[in-house]
Motif scaffolding. Structure first.
Motif, mmCIF file in Angstrom:
data_model
loop_
_atom_site.group_PDB
_atom_site.id
_atom_site.type_symbol
_atom_site.label_atom_id
_atom_site.label_comp_id
_atom_site.label_asym_id
_atom_site.label_seq_id
_atom_site.Cartn_x
_atom_site.Cartn_y
_atom_site.Cartn_z
ATOM 1 N N PRO A 117 0.814 -1.230 0.000
ATOM 2 C CA PRO A 117 0.000 0.000 0.000
ATOM 3 C C PRO A 117 0.844 1.275 0.000
ATOM 4 N N GLN B 134 0.572 4.184 -2.825
ATOM 5 C CA GLN B 134 0.338 5.577 -2.458
ATOM 6 C C GLN B 134 1.460 6.477 -2.997
ATOM 7 N N SER C 48 -6.108 10.587 -3.136
ATOM 8 C CA SER C 48 -6.626 9.723 -2.081
ATOM 9 C C SER C 48 -7.699 8.774 -2.614
ATOM 10 N N GLU C 49 -8.597 9.307 -3.446
ATOM 11 C CA GLU C 49 -9.675 8.482 -4.011
ATOM 12 C C GLU C 49 -9.129 7.355 -4.874
ATOM 13 N N PHE D 72 -6.168 5.977 -4.691
ATOM 14 C CA PHE D 72 -5.546 4.966 -3.823
ATOM 15 C C PHE D 72 -6.607 4.076 -3.185
ATOM 16 N N GLN D 73 -7.634 4.683 -2.615
ATOM 17 C CA GLN D 73 -8.712 3.910 -1.968
ATOM 18 C C GLN D 73 -9.325 2.909 -2.934
ATOM 19 N N LEU D 74 -9.663 3.402 -4.130
ATOM 20 C CA LEU D 74 -10.319 2.528 -5.106
ATOM 21 C C LEU D 74 -9.423 1.351 -5.476
ATOM 22 N N TRP E 271 -6.662 0.186 -3.940
ATOM 23 C CA TRP E 271 -6.258 -0.685 -2.827
ATOM 24 C C TRP E 271 -7.405 -1.599 -2.398
ATOM 25 N N HIS E 272 -8.612 -1.023 -2.235
ATOM 26 C CA HIS E 272 -9.765 -1.883 -1.949
ATOM 27 C C HIS E 272 -10.004 -2.871 -3.091
ATOM 28 N N ARG F 232 -19.929 1.336 -0.872
ATOM 29 C CA ARG F 232 -19.487 2.112 0.294
ATOM 30 C C ARG F 232 -19.548 3.611 -0.002
ATOM 31 N N THR G 83 -18.704 7.026 -1.005
ATOM 32 C CA THR G 83 -17.665 7.643 -1.841
ATOM 33 C C THR G 83 -18.229 8.880 -2.515
ATOM 34 N N GLY H 107 -13.479 -2.471 -5.467
ATOM 35 C CA GLY H 107 -13.039 -1.214 -4.870
ATOM 36 C C GLY H 107 -14.131 -0.430 -4.175
#
Lengths: 178, 178
Positions: free
Chosen positions: A52, A56, A166-167, A169-171, A173-174, B121, B123, B175
């Motif tokens: 991660p 990032q 940030s968005e 990365f979140q997308l 990584w999840h 989730r 977003t 994601g």
DNA sequence: GTCTATAAGTCGATAGAC
DNA sequence: GTCTATCGACTTATAGAC
């Protein structure tokens, strides 16, 4: 050429004297600017970072460099539009030059290791890399279109870019964690 | 203009007679081609589809239309490169025309509902839509670059596109699901 | 409507003086 | 090295005959 010469405080003849042709000038500048964008991307694939953190770092650095050199994307689009033969040659030159110790192939290797260790679920690393790059670049490519459709968004604004990093990365990584 | 006229079996003068100017010809064709790409995207936001079905349908339809009309992307890149004022006007015209009952705002609404129902989730729906579009389009934008770096991949090949659709769906769905 | 011929302008490149 | 002046190729647009 005249506009470039004017900005440089010289005239067309001298510009041709320095660079021989418009084509040559273009190639020199394109290569220089492209190296600026991918120059310090190698820090992301350091073995000190876990997956991660790698993600990032890659996303953040890449988008930051594009934000600072937005014309590089314009150059690329221009190249692609006109067939892409030139850009192929330049990319191969840059990625095989000794001064740049970052290559897409090293990112692929990094992703393969993460899959083998079970840090991310089983995926095609080429597809994954293409997805990450798409997400990072397209915000800048489509700037004017985004603004046309959603006037309340300013895609080149600092706070939007921060949110976007940030968005993404979140997308991702999840999307790939086991 | 001469090349277009030759392909049409007429000559430059007649081409100007029909379209008044190069600019006008360009706008007419751009608008027509763009409508072809987004024309049947409204089926994706039908209430009959649940959220993963909506995602899969949107990604598949959008990429299919781009694959069939690749020059539309070139048009867009050209427009963006030259400031984007023209493309703003054309997009606003198309999305507010009665014949097209698909708009980005309707997709945003669809995503907001999914969030409210807890199907995905929490977003920012604008960010999510931008991500999905990035993933769908960029494969086509970067075709020549991808091939330069990974010669073993053919980004416009049917089987690659099929694989890509599936990968994009997997990434996005994993994601954003709760 | 359809053609030929050409006007009017842009842009990359170079000659030639200094 | 640096400038002015200009060539030459190319492109959009239109005039004018049919």
């Amino acid at each position: 050429m005249e506009e470039i010469a004017r900005h440089a405080g010289i005239n067309k003849a001298l510009l041709h004297y320095y660079f021989r042709s418009k084509e040559k000038l273009y190639q020199v500048i394109f290569q220089r600017e492209f190296k600026r964008v991918i120059g310090d991307l190698s820090a992301s694939i350091s073995p000190d970072l876990n997956t991660p953190q790698f993600l990032q770092s890659f996303i953040s650095t890449y988008m930051e460099r594009i934000r600072q050199n937005p014309h590089v994307i314009q150059f690329m689009l221009w190249e692609i539009r006109s067939g892409g033969e030139n850009v192929k040659k330049i990319l191969q030159e840059v990625f095989s030059s000794a001064e740049i110790n970052f290559t897409p192939h090293r990112v692929i290797e990094r992703l393969k290791q993460a899959i083998k260790k079970g840090e991310i679920r089983r995926t095609d690393p080429h597809q994954l890399l293409l997805s990450i790059i798409s997400l990072c670049i397209y915000t800048f490519v489509a700037g004017p279109i985004i603004q046309a459709i959603f006037p309340e968004i300013d895609p080149l604004d600092g706070s939007f870019i921060r949110k976007r990093k940030s968005e993404i990365f979140q997308l991702v990584w999840h999307g790939i964690k086991p």
